[in-house]
Design an enzyme around this catalytic site. Sequence first.
Site, PDB file in Angstrom:
ATOM      1  N   LYS A 106       6.521  -1.709  -4.221  1.00  6.30           N
ATOM      2  CA  LYS A 106       5.306  -1.732  -3.622  1.00  6.30           C
ATOM      3  C   LYS A 106       4.905  -3.206  -3.512  1.00  6.30           C
ATOM      4  O   LYS A 106       5.214  -4.160  -4.452  1.00  6.30           O
ATOM      5  CB  LYS A 106       4.388  -1.002  -4.000  1.00  6.30           C
ATOM      6  CG  LYS A 106       4.802   0.421  -4.063  1.00  6.30           C
ATOM      7  CD  LYS A 106       3.672   1.430  -2.485  1.00  6.30           C
ATOM      8  CE  LYS A 106       4.522   2.645  -2.306  1.00  6.30           C
ATOM      9  NZ  LYS A 106       3.788   3.497  -2.637  1.00  6.30           N
ATOM     10  N   ARG A 136       8.731   8.158  -8.089  1.00  3.59           N
ATOM     11  CA  ARG A 136       9.507   8.147  -6.794  1.00  3.59           C
ATOM     12  C   ARG A 136       9.987   6.710  -6.813  1.00  3.59           C
ATOM     13  O   ARG A 136       9.128   5.755  -6.641  1.00  3.59           O
ATOM     14  CB  ARG A 136       8.512   8.412  -5.667  1.00  3.59           C
ATOM     15  CG  ARG A 136       9.082   8.387  -4.110  1.00  3.59           C
ATOM     16  CD  ARG A 136       8.310   8.714  -3.143  1.00  3.59           C
ATOM     17  NE  ARG A 136       8.666   8.718  -1.809  1.00  3.59           N
ATOM     18  CZ  ARG A 136       8.621   7.134  -1.315  1.00  3.59           C
ATOM     19  NH1 ARG A 136       8.470   6.257  -1.827  1.00  3.59           N
ATOM     20  NH2 ARG A 136       9.179   7.442   0.038  1.00  3.59           N
TER      21      ARG A 136
HETATM   22  N1  PMM Z   1       5.102   5.668  -0.879  1.00 10.72           N
HETATM   23  C1  PMM Z   1       5.715   5.467   0.549  1.00 10.72           C
HETATM   24  C2  PMM Z   1       6.288   6.356   1.327  1.00 10.72           C
HETATM   25  N2  PMM Z   1       6.103   7.856   0.786  1.00 10.72           N
HETATM   26  N3  PMM Z   1       5.262   9.291  -0.822  1.00 10.72           N
HETATM   27  C3  PMM Z   1       4.517   9.504  -2.060  1.00 10.72           C
HETATM   28  N4  PMM Z   1       4.125  10.818  -2.402  1.00 10.72           N
HETATM   29  N5  PMM Z   1       3.924   8.566  -2.628  1.00 10.72           N
HETATM   30  C4  PMM Z   1       4.169   7.177  -2.216  1.00 10.72           C
HETATM   31  O1  PMM Z   1       3.579   6.311  -3.096  1.00 10.72           O
HETATM   32  C5  PMM Z   1       4.827   6.894  -1.183  1.00 10.72           C
HETATM   33  C6  PMM Z   1       5.580   7.892  -0.381  1.00 10.72           C
HETATM   34  C7  PMM Z   1       5.944   3.938   1.079  1.00 10.72           C
HETATM   35  O2  PMM Z   1       7.034   3.206   0.303  1.00 10.72           O
HETATM   36  P1  PMM Z   1       8.468   3.466   0.648  1.00 10.72           P
HETATM   37  O3  PMM Z   1       8.441   2.506   1.947  1.00 10.72           O
HETATM   38  O4  PMM Z   1       8.931   2.903  -0.555  1.00 10.72           O
HETATM   39  O5  PMM Z   1       8.856   4.879   1.078  1.00 10.72           O
END
Ligand code: PMM
Length: 292
Positions: A222, A262
């Site tokens: 992030k 995640r």
């Molecule tokens: N962050 C992203 C996308 N999906 N889902 C959940 N549950 N929690 C998150 O913090 C989250 C997510 C955005 O980040 P990415 O670009 O790395 O997918």
Amino acid sequence: MKRIPVVTGLPAPGRTTVMGVVNVTPDSFSDGGEWLDPDDAIRHGHELIAEGADLIDVGGESTRPGAVRPSIEEELRRVLPVIRELTAAGAVVSVDTMRAVVAEAAVAAGARMINDVSGGRADPAMLRTVAGLGVAYICMHWRGHSEDMYSRAVYRDVVAEVIIELREQLDQAVAAGIEPGRLIIDPGFGFAKTAEHNWELLRRFDEFDVLGLPLLLGVSRKRFLSRLLADGDRLRPARQCDDASMALTVIAARQQRLWGVRVHAVRPHRDAIEVIERLHRIDSAEQPATSQ
Ligand code: PMM
């Protein structure tokens, strides 16, 4: 002794679950454009499984600040072939979507969990749809779409307010018919939060225990980590933030209710979790038998 939360309908590996991310998008902050071709995305999903992912999170919409939403057809075109292939190969797959129709099609293609970063707030049909599908649901704290989410990043006490708002979202999810045993909560790091808000949420992460549900940590690659590790004005590239994200995994995995992380770099996070769980086994072996 730490007990790993179990979610109905999902594997229970007996340790913190590792969710590997496959963004089938042109513009995600962390890995935008790398896996836009479905064949590349499928190959990447297989790599993450080989590295030890318990679950693959497939997303077709970038939530990067200022991102333009894809059409429903485009989102379906991106995610469905990847979900079909990975589930056919035996993987457990979640779909990262804010749209009920995409959730429905993804479950028909084999997905076993809906990861809705809007926690039911983007699409009024989402919660009822998930209840009808009978799958696990990640309910994330959310205040609005990415184009203007930073104008909503205003809190007096970010932890208290995120907990209150998440509780409202959870009440709506349960009222719509989603079984509490299928719910996972996520504070939504970076979503309508400044870097300072993210650090405060992390510092007081254990306060989310009050909601009584399994927790997901989503901090991998992030922007607030890129900022922390910046060289002057030059942000650290997202792909070079995996060690920092692992440090947060290590701290959070000691938390009672942490269900999963995640992450983009699966192997190092999985290895760190194995180490922590091994130490927990020593801790619990040292407890007197009567102290359970
Ligand atoms: N962050 C992203 C996308 N999906 N889902 C959940 N549950 N929690 C998150 O913090 C989250 C997510 C955005 O980040 P990415 O670009 O790395 O997918």
